[in-house]
Design an enzyme around this catalytic site. Structure first.
Site, PDB file in Angstrom:
ATOM      1  N   ALA A 281       0.805  -1.228   0.000  1.00  0.00           N
ATOM      2  CA  ALA A 281       0.000   0.000   0.000  1.00  0.00           C
ATOM      3  C   ALA A 281       0.838   1.278   0.000  1.00  0.00           C
ATOM      4  O   ALA A 281       0.430   2.291  -0.565  1.00  0.00           O
ATOM      5  CB  ALA A 281      -0.934   0.007   1.207  1.00  0.00           C
TER       6      ALA A 281
ATOM      7  N   THR B 152      -0.092   5.187  -1.567  1.00  0.00           N
ATOM      8  CA  THR B 152      -0.558   6.320  -0.762  1.00  0.00           C
ATOM      9  C   THR B 152      -0.044   7.629  -1.368  1.00  0.00           C
ATOM     10  O   THR B 152      -0.691   8.657  -1.253  1.00  0.00           O
ATOM     11  CB  THR B 152      -0.102   6.221   0.712  1.00  0.00           C
ATOM     12  OG1 THR B 152       1.290   5.971   0.762  1.00  0.00           O
ATOM     13  CG2 THR B 152      -0.830   5.114   1.435  1.00  0.00           C
TER      14      THR B 152
ATOM     15  N   GLN C 176       0.561  -6.338  -3.616  1.00  0.00           N
ATOM     16  CA  GLN C 176      -0.584  -6.545  -2.735  1.00  0.00           C
ATOM     17  C   GLN C 176      -1.684  -5.536  -3.075  1.00  0.00           C
ATOM     18  O   GLN C 176      -2.766  -5.599  -2.514  1.00  0.00           O
ATOM     19  CB  GLN C 176      -0.171  -6.330  -1.273  1.00  0.00           C
ATOM     20  CG  GLN C 176       0.826  -7.337  -0.749  1.00  0.00           C
ATOM     21  CD  GLN C 176       1.280  -7.016   0.665  1.00  0.00           C
ATOM     22  OE1 GLN C 176       1.847  -5.958   0.926  1.00  0.00           O
ATOM     23  NE2 GLN C 176       1.049  -7.927   1.586  1.00  0.00           N
TER      24      GLN C 176
ATOM     25  N   HIS D 251      -3.693  -9.910  -4.399  1.00  0.00           N
ATOM     26  CA  HIS D 251      -4.971  -9.565  -3.754  1.00  0.00           C
ATOM     27  C   HIS D 251      -6.024  -9.141  -4.781  1.00  0.00           C
ATOM     28  O   HIS D 251      -7.019  -8.523  -4.440  1.00  0.00           O
ATOM     29  CB  HIS D 251      -4.781  -8.450  -2.715  1.00  0.00           C
ATOM     30  CG  HIS D 251      -4.022  -8.899  -1.485  1.00  0.00           C
ATOM     31  ND1 HIS D 251      -3.464  -8.019  -0.592  1.00  0.00           N
ATOM     32  CD2 HIS D 251      -3.733 -10.136  -1.023  1.00  0.00           C
ATOM     33  CE1 HIS D 251      -2.853  -8.704   0.378  1.00  0.00           C
ATOM     34  NE2 HIS D 251      -3.003  -9.981   0.136  1.00  0.00           N
TER      35      HIS D 251
ATOM     36  N   CYS E 285     -16.976 -13.317 -12.071  1.00  0.00           N
ATOM     37  CA  CYS E 285     -17.877 -14.350 -11.573  1.00  0.00           C
ATOM     38  C   CYS E 285     -17.094 -15.268 -10.641  1.00  0.00           C
ATOM     39  O   CYS E 285     -16.010 -15.724 -10.979  1.00  0.00           O
ATOM     40  CB  CYS E 285     -18.455 -15.139 -12.747  1.00  0.00           C
ATOM     41  SG  CYS E 285     -19.374 -16.609 -12.214  1.00  0.00           S
TER      42      CYS E 285
ATOM     43  N   CYS F 138     -23.979 -13.786 -13.040  1.00  0.00           N
ATOM     44  CA  CYS F 138     -23.246 -14.107 -14.265  1.00  0.00           C
ATOM     45  C   CYS F 138     -24.215 -14.538 -15.370  1.00  0.00           C
ATOM     46  O   CYS F 138     -25.096 -15.380 -15.133  1.00  0.00           O
ATOM     47  CB  CYS F 138     -22.243 -15.219 -13.973  1.00  0.00           C
ATOM     48  SG  CYS F 138     -21.327 -15.761 -15.414  1.00  0.00           S
TER      49      CYS F 138
ATOM     50  N   CYS G 182     -23.160 -18.538 -16.205  1.00  0.00           N
ATOM     51  CA  CYS G 182     -23.391 -19.678 -15.295  1.00  0.00           C
ATOM     52  C   CYS G 182     -24.285 -19.307 -14.116  1.00  0.00           C
ATOM     53  O   CYS G 182     -24.498 -20.132 -13.229  1.00  0.00           O
ATOM     54  CB  CYS G 182     -22.055 -20.210 -14.791  1.00  0.00           C
ATOM     55  SG  CYS G 182     -21.288 -19.163 -13.542  1.00  0.00           S
TER      56      CYS G 182
ATOM     57  N   SER H 290       4.476  -3.332   5.105  1.00  0.00           N
ATOM     58  CA  SER H 290       5.019  -3.541   6.444  1.00  0.00           C
ATOM     59  C   SER H 290       5.211  -5.027   6.744  1.00  0.00           C
ATOM     60  O   SER H 290       5.579  -5.401   7.842  1.00  0.00           O
ATOM     61  CB  SER H 290       4.127  -2.874   7.484  1.00  0.00           C
ATOM     62  OG  SER H 290       2.783  -3.056   7.136  1.00  0.00           O
TER      63      SER H 290
ATOM     64  N   ASN I 136      10.657   1.497   2.845  1.00  0.00           N
ATOM     65  CA  ASN I 136       9.394   1.636   3.564  1.00  0.00           C
ATOM     66  C   ASN I 136       9.563   2.762   4.579  1.00  0.00           C
ATOM     67  O   ASN I 136      10.652   2.944   5.111  1.00  0.00           O
ATOM     68  CB  ASN I 136       9.047   0.323   4.290  1.00  0.00           C
ATOM     69  CG  ASN I 136       7.605   0.253   4.722  1.00  0.00           C
ATOM     70  OD1 ASN I 136       6.709   0.593   3.958  1.00  0.00           O
ATOM     71  ND2 ASN I 136       7.366  -0.153   5.946  1.00  0.00           N
TER      72      ASN I 136
END
Ligand SMILES: [Zn+2]
Length: 263
Positions: free
Chosen positions: A41, A45, A118, A138, A146, A171, A174, A213, A237
């Site tokens: 992240a 930022t 991430q 992520h 779907c 969806c 399906c 972190s 960092n």
């Protein structure tokens, strides 16, 4: 912690790289040929995107929707889409910053072969890095998919279904549930990206960890995996992490300025 320590620390973290740090950074980069960058992240930022999980993160004031609740409850799905389409946390207007652009330059130079992230904002791709070289562990918040057949849906399509009367999207192939293509709390990590990330860690000779972190496993294990395979490690960092001790070079400096100084 005493006040002057806080002041001292904040001054240290705001400082630019010292010449000796820059020289070390360049030497590690020059002697590497298969660099992997791993971002969290902190890099975004600087583009104005809130850090959801950090100490001042959005999740401290807004309860995240657990994956199991999303699947089980229409109310939870409505809440999820309502939040998604409220203007407050929209990501689509965010632009890559100097940190993203520096990484993109290193990819273009052939120095960096893979970026593990991430982040769900898609800013690495917006900075010009091809999709095939970005591993999103992520997921991505800029589209939906779907949950059963993985078909991709654009958010504009979902908005047209949901916004008039909060009808839930399904969806058209399906009939499965459609969800923003991010990995929620309680949702299994995506197998493909996790395998790609591990392979990158096993094949790199230098991993540069930026703006994370390293508190969330399994991602926090990536630097250790790279180290076990003989790679050097650099950390950029703005705060101390529990794993700083395993890094060859630790830079507690602003990300964009630090990477720009390198180039
Ligand atoms: Zn489907």
């Amino acid at each position: 912690m005493k006040l002057w320590h806080l002041i001292e620390n904040s001054q240290t973290s705001a400082n630019q790289m010292k010449p000796v740090e820059l020289a070390q950074f360049k030497q590690l980069l020059d002697s590497a040929s298969k660099v992997v960058v791993f971002t969290g992240a902190g890099i975004s930022t600087e583009s104005g995107i809130p850090d959801f999980r950090g100490p001042n993160g959005v999740w401290k004031s807004l309860q995240p929707i657990d994956f199991n609740d999303f699947v089980a409850s229409e109310d939870a799905r409505r809440l999820s889409w309502r939040r998604k389409f409220s203007n407050e946390y929209r990501l689509d207007s965010a632009k890559p910053n100097s940190g993203h652009i520096a990484i993109s330059t290193l990819v273009e130079m052939g120095k960096v072969f893979s970026v593990i992230t991430q982040n769900v904002d898609g800013l690495h791709q917006k900075s010009g890095i091809p999709d095939t070289q970005v591993i999103e562990i992520h997921g991505n918040a800029n589209y939906a998919s779907c949950l059963d057949c993985d078909k991709r849906f654009e958010l504009i399509t979902i908005a047209e279904i949901f916004l008039p009367d909060e009808s839930l999207p399904y969806c058209d192939v399906c009939d499965g549930l459609i969800k923003t293509a991010t990995i929620s709390f309680g949702q299994p990590m995506p197998i493909g990206p996790m395998m790609a990330a591990e392979a990158a860690c096993e094949n790199t000779d230098l991993m540069i960890v930026i703006g994370t972190s390293l508190l969330v496993y399994p991602a926090a294990g990536f630097p250790q995996l790279a180290l076990n395979n003989g790679a050097n490690l650099i950390m950029i960092n703005n705060e101390v992490t529990p794993l700083d001790g395993i890094f060859d070079l630790v830079l507690h400096h602003p990300i964009g300025a630090t990477l720009s100084a390198l180039l």
